[in-house]
Structure formats: structure tokens, C-alpha cells
Design an enzyme around this catalytic site. Structure first.
Site, PDB file in Angstrom:
ATOM      1  N   CYS A 178       0.830  -1.214   0.000  1.00 53.73           N
ATOM      2  CA  CYS A 178       0.000   0.000   0.000  1.00 53.73           C
ATOM      3  C   CYS A 178       0.866   1.267   0.000  1.00 53.73           C
ATOM      4  O   CYS A 178       1.464   1.584  -1.017  1.00 53.73           O
ATOM      5  CB  CYS A 178      -1.004  -0.048   1.146  1.00 53.73           C
ATOM      6  SG  CYS A 178      -2.376   1.102   0.895  1.00 53.73           S
ATOM      7  N   GLU A 185      -1.609  -8.856   4.273  1.00 52.50           N
ATOM      8  CA  GLU A 185      -1.556  -9.201   5.705  1.00 52.50           C
ATOM      9  C   GLU A 185      -2.904  -9.089   6.409  1.00 52.50           C
ATOM     10  O   GLU A 185      -3.116  -9.691   7.459  1.00 52.50           O
ATOM     11  CB  GLU A 185      -0.514  -8.334   6.426  1.00 52.50           C
ATOM     12  CG  GLU A 185      -0.947  -6.913   6.776  1.00 52.50           C
ATOM     13  CD  GLU A 185      -1.128  -6.004   5.569  1.00 52.50           C
ATOM     14  OE1 GLU A 185      -0.684  -6.362   4.463  1.00 52.50           O
ATOM     15  OE2 GLU A 185      -1.738  -4.931   5.738  1.00 52.50           O
ATOM     16  N   HIS A 235      -3.544  -5.230   0.482  1.00 54.00           N
ATOM     17  CA  HIS A 235      -3.007  -5.654   1.782  1.00 54.00           C
ATOM     18  C   HIS A 235      -3.058  -7.168   1.994  1.00 54.00           C
ATOM     19  O   HIS A 235      -4.042  -7.668   2.530  1.00 54.00           O
ATOM     20  CB  HIS A 235      -3.814  -5.004   2.909  1.00 54.00           C
ATOM     21  CG  HIS A 235      -3.517  -3.566   3.098  1.00 54.00           C
ATOM     22  ND1 HIS A 235      -2.551  -3.114   3.966  1.00 54.00           N
ATOM     23  CD2 HIS A 235      -4.057  -2.467   2.528  1.00 54.00           C
ATOM     24  CE1 HIS A 235      -2.502  -1.799   3.925  1.00 54.00           C
ATOM     25  NE2 HIS A 235      -3.402  -1.377   3.061  1.00 54.00           N
TER      26      HIS A 235
END
Ligand SMILES: *[C@@H]1O[C@H](CO)[C@@H](O)[C@H](O)[C@H]1NC(C)=O
Ligand SMILES: *[C@@H]1O[C@H](CO)[C@@H](O)[C@H](O)[C@H]1NC(C)=O
Ligand SMILES: *[C@@H]1O[C@H](CO)[C@@H](O)[C@H](O)[C@H]1NC(C)=O
Ligand SMILES: *[C@@H]1O[C@H](CO)[C@@H](O)[C@H](O)[C@H]1NC(C)=O
Length: 320
Positions: A138, A250, A248
Site C-alpha cells: 500500500c 496481511e 493488503h
């Protein structure tokens, strides 16, 4: 020599090591050239907090730490505002670095300054055959576009808080990043909204196509659109172990405070296959701390995350 031995002892018994050293000394270099570092330590870059308090001036969202730990790496926080010497020493101690998402400036912040130093050290090291992977998520992805091209080349997009499928390019087939992904997960990524986007700025495909620096440096692996602007959502550098996702990976497994974060089995697998890929890149680096004591002192285990899920986009964060 000690550097190589240390790495080697990770998966070779002492007896075996003894045999190899003293009985077959001539096979040693050959054996080591195919070596792997099974104790990778990866830096995660901190950034300024929006409203600083005493002893709470910088942070790392814990999901980035869990992401790397889940794939077999240990993490050290890379603090902002350190000296160049401190960063160089840390660079020579760790096996890769991750630039997280967030909200600071990519042209003038402590995050930007540290990211630039590590980026330049990584380019220099990789040129010499000293493997050192860099990952941007990001804001980290956006930071990479700035570091590579030397200019701001982002366009405003309506992408703050939406999960999207990836529109893979032809180049994904020969990519390093997705090589280990199972075919059914690739099919799910291409058809289901498994990638969470929380950004207002993007690298438009049109900008990428007309920016020689970016075009020559990064291979585009996926694109997305907000309905008006098509943008680059995943890239990997052609000649360096440098990787970026505007989305993202994660969050799927580790963040729960936003309704648009996907948690389906395929979404969670995406987290782990991405982490597996980057940690496997870090296993190709043989940087190490000067001593076990120094390593222990640097690890994120020295800090405790705090629960912030009730009032923030992150369940837990580390404050420094
Ligand atoms: C900040 O941290 C230092 C060292 O950890 C400590 O001595 C000090 O009391 C802390 N200050 C505040 C305001 O918490
Ligand atoms: C970093 O340095 C800036 C500028 O000197 C300062 O405003 C900021 O508080 C520092 N942040 C940390 C986390 O040290
Ligand atoms: C932004 O995208 C959302 C869907 O993600 C849509 O509902 C909204 O109308 C869009 N806003 C604008 C200004 O296009
Ligand atoms: C995916 O990319 C192709 C090639 O750029 C484009 O023609 C197509 O419209 C895109 N699909 C989506 C859903 O954005």
C-alpha cells in the site's frame, strides 16, 4: 567464513559440520553455494503516529509482524530518525525489509528517509550479488514508485475500503511472486474479491506506460480499476528482489475491524502464500547480527503490542 558457517549450522548437525569441515574440506564451497538461511530476520519499517505523545511517536501495525512470523521469519522494528550508520549496520544484520501501509508522506517523513536509505543499500547490494529483498504494501508500494522514478506519479482513485479480484496480466505466468501459488488459489484471486484496498492514490496504468523508469524497472503482475481509472495493483522488479502490492495481503488473516476485509479460506490462504513467498526470498540473504546478544536486543519480542481494535483500523499496534 564465520558468516557462512553460522548459516549452515541452521540445518546441519554439528557432527555433520565437523565431517564436512575436516574430512571433506574441498566440497565445502560447492555445498555452501546452494545454501539457504533458515533463520531469516526481516525488518518492518515504523512510521510517525498522527498524534504523538511522550514515548508514542512511531508505530508498526502488528499484522505485518504476524504476517512474516507466520511464514517462519523473525521481525525487527526499523525505527525512524536513526543515523545513516545505524541503518547501514542494521541493513547488514537483516535479511529483507517490509515497508507497511499507512498515512505518512512518501516525499518527506522519517518513513520516507529510512525507506530511501534501505532501498539504495538494497540496490547496491543486489548488484554485487548480495541478495536482499524489499517489499512494499500500500503506502510502501507507493513509496517504491517514488524511490524508483524520483517523482510523484500517483493518481487519485476511489479505492479506500474495498475488496477486489486481481486482474492478472500475461506476465504473471513467468513471475517469481506467484510461482508457488496453487492453481485454484490463482483462479480464486482472479474471480473473487480477495484483495483488500485501502488507498486513495494509485499508479495509473497510463502513467506507468509512459514513465520509462517505472516501466523498465517493474513488471506489472496485476491491475485493477475503480471504474474510472485503471491502476497497477501488483508488481515485481525485473532485475531485483523488489516487490509491491497496492493491496493488503496481511489483513485477510489478521485484521477484523473493517467489514470489507475478506476472511474466506481463499482470502486467508492468500495471506500465507504471500508471506511464504517473501520469507523464502529472505532465506536467500545471509546478513546476520554480529552476535546473538545484538540480535536478541533488536527483535520485536522486546516490545508489546497494544490492543487498539476498538478504535482503530488495526487490532494491535506496536508503539515506540
Ligand atoms: C519514556 O520512556 C523512558 C524510557 O523507557 C522512561 O524512562 C520515561 O519515563 C518514559 N516517559 C513517559 C512520559 O512515559
Ligand atoms: C523524528 O524527527 C522529527 C524531526 O526532527 C521529529 O519531529 C519526530 O518527533 C521524530 N520522531 C521520532 C519517532 O523520533
Ligand atoms: C466509490 O466506490 C464505491 C464502491 O466501492 C461506490 O459505492 C461509490 O459510489 C464510489 N464513489 C464515487 C464518487 O465514485
Ligand atoms: C483486465 O485487463 C484487461 C487488459 O488490460 C482489460 O481489457 C479488462 O477490461 C480488465 N478487466 C477488468 C475486470 O478490469
Amino acid at each position: 567464513m564465520t558468516r557462512l558457517l553460522y548459516a549452515m549450522s541452521c540445518f546441519t548437525s554439528r557432527k555433520m559440520l565437523f565431517l564436512m569441515l575436516f574430512i571433506f574440506p574441498s566440497v565445502l564451497p560447492l555445498y555452501l553455494s546452494a545454501d539457504r538461511n533458515d533463520r531469516p530476520v526481516i525488518g518492518v519499517l515504523a512510521q510517525e503516529v498522527y498524534a504523538p505523545k511522550p514515548n508514542q511517536t512511531a508505530y508498526i501495525a502488528a499484522s505485518y509482524v504476524k504476517f512474516l512470523e507466520a511464514a517462519g521469519a523473525r521481525v525487527v522494528p526499523v525505527m525512524i530518525n536513526q543515523t545513516l550508520e545505524e541503518y547501514k549496520s542494521l541493513f547488514n544484520s537483516i535479511n529483507g525489509i517490509l515497508y507497511p501501509g499507512g498515512g505518512v508522506s512518501i516525499i518527506s517523513s522519517g518513513y520516507e528517509r529510512a525507506a530511501k536509505i534501505f532501498y539504495e543499500l538494497a540496490i547496491e547490494a543486489n548488484k554485487k550479488g548480495d541478495y536482499f529483498p524489499v517489499w512494499g504494501t500500500c503506502l510502501g508500494f507507493e513509496q517504491l514508485t517514488y524511490l524508483t522514478s524520483g517523482k510523484l506519479s500517483l493518481s487519485h482513485t476511489n479505492t479506500s475500503g474495498v475488496a477486489l479480484p486481481l486482474n492478472f496480466t500475461e506476465d504473471v505466468k513467468g513471475s517469481r511472486m506467484f510461482k508457488g501459488f496453487p492453481a485454484e488459489l490463482m483462479a480464486a484471486l482472479a474471480s473473487e474479491p480477495l484483495t483488500e484496498n485501502s488507498h486513495q492514490w494509485s499508479l495509473a496504468t497510463l502513467t506507468y506506460n509512459t514513465n520509462e523508469e517505472l516501466k523498465n524497472f517493474y513488471k506489472v503482475l496485476s491491475k485493477n480499476t475503480d471504474g474510472n481509472t485503471e491502476f497497477v495493483s501488483t508488481f515485481e522488479a525485473y532485475d531485483y528482489p523488489i516487490y509491491g502490492t497496492q493491496w493488503h495481503p496481511e489483513k485477510n488473516a489478521f485484521e477484523w475491524t473493517r467489514p470489507y476485509i475478506p476472511h474466506s479460506p481463499s482470502a486467508v490462504k492468500t495471506t500465507f502464500y504471500m508471506a511464504e513467498f517473501f520469507v523464502s526470498e529472505a532465506r536467500r540473504s545471509f546478513h546476520r547480527f554480529k552476535s546473538v546478544e545484538e540480535e536478541n536486543k533488536a527483535l520485536i519480542y522486546n516490545y508489546n503490542p497494544v490492543y487498539t481494535g476498538a478504535k482503530s483500523a488495526f487490532e494491535q499496534i506496536y508503539l515506540f
